[in-house]
Design a protein around this motif. Structure first.
Motif, PDB file in Angstrom:
ATOM      1  N   ASN A 143       0.827  -1.206   0.000  1.00 27.47           N
ATOM      2  CA  ASN A 143       0.000   0.000   0.000  1.00 27.47           C
ATOM      3  C   ASN A 143       0.866   1.263   0.000  1.00 27.47           C
ATOM      4  N   TYR A 179       2.146   2.283  -3.316  1.00 26.11           N
ATOM      5  CA  TYR A 179       1.211   3.022  -4.166  1.00 26.11           C
ATOM      6  C   TYR A 179       0.940   4.428  -3.658  1.00 26.11           C
ATOM      7  N   GLU A 180       1.038   4.633  -2.348  1.00 28.28           N
ATOM      8  CA  GLU A 180       0.973   6.004  -1.838  1.00 28.28           C
ATOM      9  C   GLU A 180       2.102   6.825  -2.461  1.00 28.28           C
ATOM     10  N   VAL A 235       3.769   6.148  -5.294  1.00 28.11           N
ATOM     11  CA  VAL A 235       3.552   6.294  -6.737  1.00 28.11           C
ATOM     12  C   VAL A 235       2.565   7.440  -6.996  1.00 28.11           C
ATOM     13  N   LEU A 236       1.508   7.513  -6.186  1.00 29.64           N
ATOM     14  CA  LEU A 236       0.526   8.588  -6.371  1.00 29.64           C
ATOM     15  C   LEU A 236       1.116   9.952  -6.016  1.00 29.64           C
ATOM     16  N   ASP A 237       1.995   9.987  -4.998  1.00 29.12           N
ATOM     17  CA  ASP A 237       2.748  11.209  -4.723  1.00 29.12           C
ATOM     18  C   ASP A 237       3.521  11.658  -5.957  1.00 29.12           C
ATOM     19  N   MET A 256      -5.626  -6.073  -3.845  1.00 29.42           N
ATOM     20  CA  MET A 256      -5.112  -4.756  -3.470  1.00 29.42           C
ATOM     21  C   MET A 256      -4.408  -4.121  -4.663  1.00 29.42           C
ATOM     22  N   MET A 295      -5.040  10.073  -3.759  1.00 33.37           N
ATOM     23  CA  MET A 295      -4.056  10.078  -2.669  1.00 33.37           C
ATOM     24  C   MET A 295      -4.746   9.875  -1.316  1.00 33.37           C
TER      25      MET A 295
END
Lengths: 300, 300
Positions: A120, A123-124, A126-128, B119, B141
């Motif tokens: 998780n 992906y936090e 990657v989104l940043d 996920m 985000m």
């Protein structure tokens, strides 16, 4: 001869190692899941995936700071997959990188949760990266696709499903293209996709990078399978001879050690050929060539 | 009185149910990890998180088609967390939604991998959404943060860490704000964050939605804890009376059944108050009010 790439690798490994202890907020440092996650994330390893990512970014002139989030994220994905793979219901492995595996040291429940936590968090991150650099969205999507059921998770599924069964060569290759190859592809292609978004596509370059990454992924797995029968356990840092015992389909158990060695050599011929062609196009490939030599001949 | 919201819930549940069987590519339909993932994803359930997401989108005038990817993604996140939670090394539960749990039906190894698969697929979907609608990046985000160690995974970590220990009220609330509340928050706030990106912030609305979602998350957990001692197992669809046996800290085991019931009523007063205020601001809250009444009085 290898001193140059050793320097480059060390530079990128250190760049990564400086970021890894800070992937979680300071106030969570006592959380047992965070501790279990960092136990595995900071356990060393060759950091091949981030190193490849930085090397291709350097080759293509992509800003290394844009790569940082993706480099950290891919190491978190790789680490979560190792933690879950080592669990008793999967490979049931006690030793990883010369240390007790995550569940041996932290308990199965926190190891399971640490894997979830790392994926998780990847992906936090990657989104940043997408927030900061919206042009990296295609790279982010490629990253996610290759980590999931169409990539690494899909390879693990074929792997589990093939235990104790005879699988054909096609399935064995698909297994490893996904299980090991997909993250190697991600490492090599993320910098290209960012380059393409910033400066436009270059299909001739893309073709060579894909050829390099396909060979490197396959070669990595064949070498791993060879090391399972050839390596010294104390050097390898994990249990040796497990594949045959676990009735795994590997390049060695399916084709025999000698044929697997031949396949390794052929695969690396292809890797070096892709690099030669990139060099002819004017790219600086010295580090990548030396890295490939190291990977081909590694003893752990 | 409840016939209106039943109609609305059914409409959104059906909208979701139509998408869920197609979350994986057709060519992977025989993959055992895909089968295990769909086994749990298609096992029914109230779909409260997607329903809330659609209801708030409707309330705020956000296009439901932009919400679709996030609705599917949050249900995948919720489902993976249930699969991993039920594993023997976690809650070791055999029954979920009236069916054998994922690992009982598919084996522990494929259940573990199905959780990972779901996920990862959720984030593939979220990144698709960001590609199609770049203005949803803040919502994406928020989604990721709330699913991870700062949200749901963090709550699970506190939960595991508190087993067999006495924890104080503050820690118990933090546990549930994260474990259950974080995804409820996501459901309510993702539509608001998309609205804010498209039409500008409205802090008065944001405050009420946060108050509603905080109360709904807390209320959901208190009700769950009450049902663990009050419900009929055949109606509830999962094992009853486990919390005390497992020495879990719940609102019932810590405060007693009567106090927990009082806390539930107080929490829902707050939820209804937030809705009253939204109504005074001109928003249509009838469905949300009726949904809250249903949740407060549910028997499963």
């Amino acid at each position: 001869m290898t001193s140059n790439v050793s320097y480059t690798m060390k530079k990128y490994q250190e760049r990564l190692e400086q970021m890894l202890p800070n992937v979680f907020p300071e106030e969570l440092s006592d959380d047992p899941t965070v501790k279990a996650s960092l136990y595995s994330l900071l356990a060393g390893g060759k950091r091949i995936r981030p190193v490849l990512m930085y090397m291709f970014a350097d080759l293509l002139g992509v800003d290394l700071e844009i790569i940082d989030d993706y480099a950290v994220a891919i190491e978190m994905i790789h680490t979560y997959s190792l933690i879950h793979d080592d669990l008793p219901c999967m490979d049931n492995d006690d030793l990883r990188r010369g240390k007790p595996t995550c569940h041996v040291a932290n308990g199965e429940n926190f190891a399971l949760l640490a894997g979830d936590c790392l994926m998780n968090r990847a992906y936090e991150r990657v989104l940043d990266a997408v927030k900061k650099h919206p042009e990296t969205i295609d790279a982010a999507m490629y990253f996610a696709t290759n980590a999931g059921i169409l990539g690494m998770v899909g390879g693990q599924s074929i792997d589990l499903d093939s235990e104790g069964k005879k699988i054909d060569t096609g399935k064995l290759c698909e297994l490893h293209e996904k299980k090991t190859g997909a993250l190697i592809n991600t490492s090599c292609l993320v910098p290209y996709l960012i380059y393409a978004a910033q400066k436009g596509k270059n299909e001739e370059v893309e073709k060579r990078i894909k050829r390099f990454s396909a060979g490197t992924g396959l070669g990595f797995q064949i070498k791993d399978d060879l090391l399972d029968v050839q390596a010294d356990e104390s050097v390898l840092g994990k249990t040796v001879g497990k594949d045959e015992r676990d009735e795994k389909s590997t390049f060695v158990t399916v084709f025999g050690e000698k044929n697997a060695q031949k396949m390794l050599d052929d695969t690396y011929s292809d890797v070096f050929c892709a690099l030669d062609e990139l060099q002819e196009m004017g790219y600086q490939v010295r580090d990548l060539r030396q890295l490939s030599e190291l990977l081909q001949n590694r003893i752990q």
